[in-house]
Design an enzyme around this catalytic site. Structure first.
Site, PDB file in Angstrom:
ATOM      1  N   ASP A  52       0.866  -1.183   0.000  1.00 56.46           N
ATOM      2  CA  ASP A  52       0.000   0.000   0.000  1.00 56.46           C
ATOM      3  C   ASP A  52       0.901   1.231   0.000  1.00 56.46           C
ATOM      4  OD1 ASP A  52      -1.693   2.074   0.372  1.00 56.46           O
ATOM      5  OD2 ASP A  52      -2.888   1.101   1.938  1.00 56.46           O
ATOM      6  N   ASP A 368      33.024  20.531 -53.712  1.00 60.96           N
ATOM      7  CA  ASP A 368      32.030  20.938 -52.708  1.00 60.96           C
ATOM      8  C   ASP A 368      31.100  21.996 -53.301  1.00 60.96           C
ATOM      9  OD1 ASP A 368      31.048  22.027 -49.917  1.00 60.96           O
ATOM     10  OD2 ASP A 368      32.153  20.197 -49.450  1.00 60.96           O
ATOM     11  N   ASP A 369      30.474  22.747 -52.441  1.00 60.64           N
ATOM     12  CA  ASP A 369      29.461  23.734 -52.812  1.00 60.64           C
ATOM     13  C   ASP A 369      29.968  24.692 -53.902  1.00 60.64           C
ATOM     14  OD1 ASP A 369      27.301  25.369 -52.742  1.00 60.64           O
ATOM     15  OD2 ASP A 369      27.456  25.900 -50.621  1.00 60.64           O
ATOM     16  N   ARG A 445      20.978  30.576 -42.916  1.00 57.43           N
ATOM     17  CA  ARG A 445      21.982  30.670 -43.968  1.00 57.43           C
ATOM     18  C   ARG A 445      21.339  31.193 -45.270  1.00 57.43           C
ATOM     19  NH1 ARG A 445      26.200  26.382 -46.753  1.00 57.43           N
ATOM     20  NH2 ARG A 445      27.969  27.788 -46.753  1.00 57.43           N
ATOM     21  N   LYS A 478      28.250  14.061 -51.125  1.00 49.06           N
ATOM     22  CA  LYS A 478      28.131  14.625 -49.768  1.00 49.06           C
ATOM     23  C   LYS A 478      26.762  15.289 -49.671  1.00 49.06           C
ATOM     24  CE  LYS A 478      30.433  18.160 -46.899  1.00 49.06           C
ATOM     25  NZ  LYS A 478      31.556  19.115 -46.932  1.00 49.06           N
ATOM     26  N   TRP A 479      25.908  14.767 -48.802  1.00 47.83           N
ATOM     27  CA  TRP A 479      24.519  15.222 -48.670  1.00 47.83           C
ATOM     28  C   TRP A 479      24.436  16.182 -47.489  1.00 47.83           C
ATOM     29  CZ3 TRP A 479      19.897  13.230 -51.166  1.00 47.83           C
ATOM     30  CH2 TRP A 479      18.714  13.732 -50.622  1.00 47.83           C
ATOM     31  N   ASP A 480      24.295  17.454 -47.787  1.00 49.40           N
ATOM     32  CA  ASP A 480      24.358  18.466 -46.727  1.00 49.40           C
ATOM     33  C   ASP A 480      22.957  18.958 -46.349  1.00 49.40           C
ATOM     34  OD1 ASP A 480      25.509  20.215 -44.930  1.00 49.40           O
ATOM     35  OD2 ASP A 480      26.950  21.018 -46.357  1.00 49.40           O
ATOM     36  N   ASN A 482      21.851  22.514 -44.175  1.00 46.80           N
ATOM     37  CA  ASN A 482      22.466  23.575 -43.384  1.00 46.80           C
ATOM     38  C   ASN A 482      21.528  24.482 -42.612  1.00 46.80           C
ATOM     39  OD1 ASN A 482      25.303  23.189 -43.670  1.00 46.80           O
ATOM     40  ND2 ASN A 482      25.063  23.663 -45.837  1.00 46.80           N
ATOM     41  N   CYS A 526      25.922  15.087 -43.921  1.00 46.81           N
ATOM     42  CA  CYS A 526      26.520  16.319 -43.410  1.00 46.81           C
ATOM     43  C   CYS A 526      25.370  17.245 -43.049  1.00 46.81           C
ATOM     44  CB  CYS A 526      27.386  16.953 -44.500  1.00 46.81           C
ATOM     45  SG  CYS A 526      28.120  18.532 -44.025  1.00 46.81           S
ATOM     46  N   ASP A 548      32.218  20.703 -38.816  1.00 45.30           N
ATOM     47  CA  ASP A 548      32.927  21.706 -39.623  1.00 45.30           C
ATOM     48  C   ASP A 548      34.191  22.163 -38.903  1.00 45.30           C
ATOM     49  OD1 ASP A 548      31.352  21.769 -41.837  1.00 45.30           O
ATOM     50  OD2 ASP A 548      30.217  23.556 -41.286  1.00 45.30           O
TER      51      ASP A 548
END
Ligand code: GLA
Length: 728
Positions: A52, A368-369, A445, A478-480, A482, A526, A548
């Protein structure tokens, strides 16, 4: 047999190599948790004490027993509505808007093999040799037509138990799921620490350890992504648990969207650990016949400290979450153009870089970008995934051929979930971005998030990407991602409360289509570095850009934290230029190389053409060394020998058969006329002798594992070194 069921008492026992998990259906039909600990025989129902505990504790109407209340009973799937006032796993609202349910056992079933979740990432088995089994237990509340099928996937050799749940509307009226966690572990007693991993962009996953005191310790992400602020991974351990001792339990969420993870200590000093979907902006309507899957949680238990716990997870994620051709293959040493050129490159400049890279032994160039649409800076062109041939001075096919002719593979960067306002895609389809009508959209961004809950949006992006990947010999992507999701309005959703969940499912849909269509491509995840580093993404991308932040010293903390839940093979780690672009620290190239070689996705991220000859020589030597150790780094058992707050941060990889050990270390405490520091390896073969291959020195394993070996005294600040021990 991994799953043993006593049909008379409805006691379910799940066994892995060294752990046992047990639950029972109690006489009132509730599924109670009994035990998750060292492998054991017998029935552990005696761990629950009935007494109890005051009439203040609620009791269902048909139970009417003051020694019985869900407010303190350990459970498998606690719910809102029958008196458990701790944090529930599910909260449901019926068609009239009324909260509360009552979930009781209705049936169970055992299936051979580990369950899979359609369209979602999950641990998989590779056939009967894995010995995997699935236990399905269904709970139901007939009043509202709610059914919850609990799935337990037992992976005996991996020492892992996976959980997922399928919520079904088996009734005639709609209802809404307002909260859905996947799994909990209820402990009847014990004093625990809770370990979580917090951070931010460029400083992800640093270890936090707190006493799991009264109240609730909760971390999570309401960002629509798993996030770099908190990782969807939590450990509960004995207060005195160390790397090598004490009990520890963990939960890893196989999900890349928002999450909640919580450790709650109750009025009776019980602890509930749980993990699941973020509550925030979540309310999922289910019409009759529809179902909703609570994403998978991987659980593991170690009786011998945090080291074994991590090793269990490493094995599981490396061999049964990561899939595809790259799972067991050495990853090419890459050179990424980002920190070398940012947006300022041409095809010729990339080829020049590739020529130098080839000379040094680098195996892949990643563009890259900046290669697509009008992307000259980060204010524009996301969504316009077509090659800027003017910038490249020719077609992508031609550029890749030139790079391939140098003996290098070619990789490319994309950020498919995003759209810039200044893009053709946005101008054509403004409603494809998540934005609230009448409100200025919140930028991150300078970009918006595409509504991946919509099939037509996903199809468009998928087709654009295929058109690029089909143009040339692409070996790596590379699959980002942001930014996070702030504005939540999907122009076509029937209910906005489902959009975040559907977005993540949509992301998985696109990724799955791509990995099926391009099985030879190595995908690297990423998100502004490591802001979406989770077991869900690793189902599609065998590695993730860890951060980064490429400063060797900051990276020690980031990779140390990451190592608790994820294997080295999943960590992208590069050598960059000094002073570092993020924190302006200068470290010797030995430190940068040593730290980057602790990741399975090793590479460089600097302008090779701007380096003195001495540094180039060093890079050649690093790459030669990397080829010698990468197999052990990728597949070996990982030991944290010391941490980033110690005088020297050291770690070790030991091959499965113990014949090879690789110790990496960076000296952190720099003093004049210094004391000697030592590193003590583990996991060597007792009784054996090992030769350190650089110096030729021979050591007895037992003495090495007892007293260690000395590090250089009066060495240069932040000196890094890799030691290779070969068993004689
Ligand atoms: C993110 C990534 C970087 C780089 C840039 C490109 O920040 O983390 O590595 O790819 O985007 O814009």
């Amino acid at each position: 047999m991994s799953i043993v069921i006593d049909e008379a008492t409805l006691t379910f026992t799940l066994n892995t190599r060294s752990a046992t998990y047990q639950m029972e259906v109690d006489p009132h039909g509730y599924l109670l948790h009994l035990y998750y600990g060292t492998r054991s025989k017998g029935r552990m129902d005696y761990l629950i004490t009935y007494a109890d505990r005051s009439g203040m504790c609620a009791t269902p109407h048909d139970v009417r027993d003051r020694t019985w209340s869900l407010d303190w009973l350990p459970q498998e799937f606690p719910f809102d509505g029958a008196g458990d006032m701790r944090s529930p796993l599910i909260r449901v609202r019926d068609a009239r808007g009324i909260y509360g349910c009552d979930l009781r056992y209705v049936r169970h079933e055992v299936r051979e093999g580990k369950y899979a979740l359609p369209g979602m990432p999950a641990v998989y088995d590779e056939g009967p040799a894995d010995g995997a089994q699935t236990l399905s237990v269904t709970l139901a509340d007939p009043r509202i037509g709610l059914e919850v099928e609990l799935l337990y996937g037992v992976m005996p050799e991996l020492d892992v138990i996976c959980r997922a749940a399928v919520v079904r509307n088996a009734g005639a009226e709609p209802f809404t799921v307002d909260r859905l966690q996947t799994a909990c572990l209820d402990f009847t007693h014990g004093n625990f620490d809770v370990i979580t991993f917090s951070g931010r962009h460029a400083m992800e996953r640093r270890l936090d350890r707190h006493y799991a005191d009264h109240g609730s310790f909760r971390v999570g992400s309401r960002r629509g992504m798993s996030s770099g602020q908190y990782n969807p991974f939590m450990i509960l351990c004995d207060r005195n648990a160390t790397e090598n001792s004490g009990r520890a339990w963990s939960m890893s969420f196989v999900w890349s969207g928002g999450f909640d993870a919580e450790a709650e200590r109750s009025q009776y000093a019980e602890t509930r650990m749980q993990m699941g979907l973020a509550d925030d902006r979540f309310s999922y309507p289910l019409a009759p016949g529809e179902e909703l899957i609570a994403p998978e949680v991987i659980m593991t238990y170690s009786a011998t400290g945090l080291g074994t716990l991590s090793q269990n997870l490493h094995r599981c994620i490396r061999t049964r979450v990561v899939r595809g051709e790259w799972r067991d293959r050495p990853r090419p040493v890459l050179l990424n153009s980002w920190e070398a050129y940012y947006f300022d490159f041409t095809g010729d400049k990339l080829v020049e870089l590739a020529e130098k890279a080839a000379e040094l032994g680098i195996e892949m160039l990643v563009m890259d970008d900046g290669w697509f649409g009008a992307r000259s800076d980060d204010f524009r062109a996301l969504g316009d995934w077509y090659v800027n041939e003017e910038k490249l001075g020719g077609t992508l096919h031609e550029l890749v051929e030139r790079v391939n002719a140098l003996g290098l593979k070619f990789g490319i960067w994309v950020e498919p979930e995003m759209v810039s306002e200044d893009s053709n895609l946005y101008r054509t389809h403004p409603d494809w971005a998540l934005a609230i009508p009448g409100k200025d959209p919140v930028l991150g961004r300078d970009q918006l998030v595409l509504d991946f809950s919509r099939k037509e949006v996903r199809d468009n992006i998928y087709e654009q990407l295929c058109a690029v990947f089909d143009q040339a010999n692409i070996d790596y992507v590379k699959w980002d991602c942001n930014r996070n999701i702030v504005d939540l309005y999907s122009a076509t959703a029937t209910d906005q409360g489902r959009v975040l969940y559907d977005y993540t499912r949509g992301l998985y849909d696109v990724l799955e289509r791509l990995v099926q269509r391009y099985p030879h491509i190595l995908f690297e995840g990423c998100s502004a570095g490591g802001c979406r580093f989770d077991a869900g993404m690793l189902y599609y991308t065998p590695q993730i850009w860890t951060s980064d932040n490429t400063d060797a010293v900051n990276r020690l903390a980031i990779q140390y934290g990451t190592s608790f839940g994820y294997p080295a093979s999943t960590m992208g780690a590069h050598v960059s230029a000094c002073p570092n672009e993020i924190n302006w620290r200068t470290t010797p190239i030995s430190a940068r190389g040593t730290v980057a070689m602790a990741g399975g996705g090793f590479g460089y991220e600097l302008d090779l053409l701007d380096l003195p000859e001495r540094a180039c020589e060093h890079i050649k030597q690093q790459i030669a060394l990397y080829h010698k150790i990468e197999g052990v780094v990728r597949e070996g058992s990982y030991f944290r020998l010391s941490g980033p707050a110690d005088e020297a941060c050291a770690w070790e990889f030991v091959s499965e058969d113990g014949s090879m050990a690789v110790v990496g270390m960076v000296l952190l405490l720099i003093e004049g006329y210094g004391a000697a520091r030592y590193v003590t390896p583990r996991g060597l073969t007792p009784g054996a002798f090992y030769r350190e291959l650089t110096t030729g020195a021979v050591f007895a394993a037992d003495a090495l594992m007892d007293s260690g070996f000395p590090l250089p005294v009066n060495a240069e600040p932040y000196m890094g070194r890799i030691y290779r021990f070969e068993r004689l």
